[in-house]
Every structure is written in C-alpha cells, then in structure tokens.
Design an enzyme around this catalytic site. Structure first.
Site, PDB file in Angstrom:
ATOM      1  N   CYS A  65      10.363 -88.114  31.803  1.00  0.00           N
ATOM      2  CA  CYS A  65      11.196 -87.472  32.814  1.00  0.00           C
ATOM      3  C   CYS A  65      12.576 -87.175  32.233  1.00  0.00           C
ATOM      4  O   CYS A  65      13.032 -87.862  31.310  1.00  0.00           O
ATOM      5  CB  CYS A  65      11.313 -88.422  34.008  1.00  0.00           C
ATOM      6  N   GLY A  66      13.240 -86.186  32.767  1.00  0.00           N
ATOM      7  CA  GLY A  66      14.613 -85.918  32.347  1.00  0.00           C
ATOM      8  C   GLY A  66      15.543 -87.088  32.599  1.00  0.00           C
ATOM      9  O   GLY A  66      16.578 -87.224  31.935  1.00  0.00           O
TER      10      GLY A  66
END
Length: 160
Positions: free
Chosen positions: A37-38
C-alpha cells in the site's frame, strides 16, 4: 469494570489465540495494515511509537487486511517476514482479517461502532486506519490512513 472489547477472540500472525486482555496496556493502537500500500511505510512510524511508549503502557497491534486493492495478498508467514525485514516490526501482528462487510472481524465491528468515521460512516475507508483505545475501552478514537503514526504521539501521551 471489564470491557467486552477485551474479550473478543483474535489469532496472532503465528496462529496463537489471544484477546486484547492478553496485552497489559494503558493504550492500544489497533491498525489494519497491508504490505503493498502507499501507506505501508507507516509501519516504520508505528514501530517507532511502539518502541518509544511500550514501557509506559502502549501496545501497537497490526491486523493485516486484503480488502483494499488486494494490497495484502501474501500468507501470514510472508507478511511477518516482510514486516520484520523491511521495517523492523516487533509489535504484535495478527492473522489477516476483514474489517468491512459481513465477514468483518468482531473487533473491527466493535471499534467502528464506538468510533465512527467522517459524517458517522462506519466503514473503514482504506489500509492503515488507526483506532486508539484507552481508559479500559471507554475511549476509542479513530484516525484516517492519512494520519501519520507520529502525529498520534500527543494523543497517546494524554492517556499514558
């Protein structure tokens, strides 16, 4: 008075049965996590909070979740190895859970009920939503994915 939140069954990332009551803490920081995930670099900030405040009564608990963009596709052993290798994670991690929908883990059902999101929404919007549980469960605060772990230090301090 003992809060039922602390009796909900959870399974650790290595398969052990636990409840929140097994973690003697003044403050719990419960986070739905993901490895692709970012926001994944927040593991570093979560680990820093854990190292800075665990002696004073904070426990960080990570719950991997694959419900958002399929960003946690691996099995538990790979997740644990990734977190330890990449971010030095030493705080407790749990088996993958769902946080929304009919199969949502009871812990997250209860947390969402006690600390709704923006405009009263219950659903968790993305990975790395954070729930701060204090006062033996009487206080539950919710923070979005965009809230950096280090931004929670002052809030944590209030309850330690």
């Amino acid at each position: 008075m003992h809060d039922a939140l602390f009796d909900l069954p959870c399974v650790t990332i290595d398969g052990a049965n636990r409840t929140l009551a097994d973690y003697p803490a003044k403050v719990l920081l419960i986070v739905n996590t993901a490895s692709q995930c970012g926001f994944t670099p927040q593991y570093k900030g979560l680990e820093q909070l854990w190292r800075s405040y665990r002696e004073r009564g904070l426990v960080v608990l990570g719950f991997p979740c694959n419900q958002f963009g399929a960003q946690e596709p691996d099995a538990e052993p790979e997740i644990a190895a990734f977190c330890e290798r990449r971010f030095g994670v030493s705080f407790p991690l749990f088996a993958k859970v769902e946080v929304n929908g009919s199969d949502a883990h009871p812990l997250f059902v209860e947390l969402k009920k006690r600390a709704p999101g923006l405009l009263g929404s219950k659903a968790i919007k993305w990975n790395f939503t954070k729930f701060l549980v204090a006062d033996q469960g009487r206080t539950v605060l919710r923070f979005s994915s965009r809230t950096a772990p280090e931004a929670l230090a002052a809030e944590i301090e209030k309850y330690l």
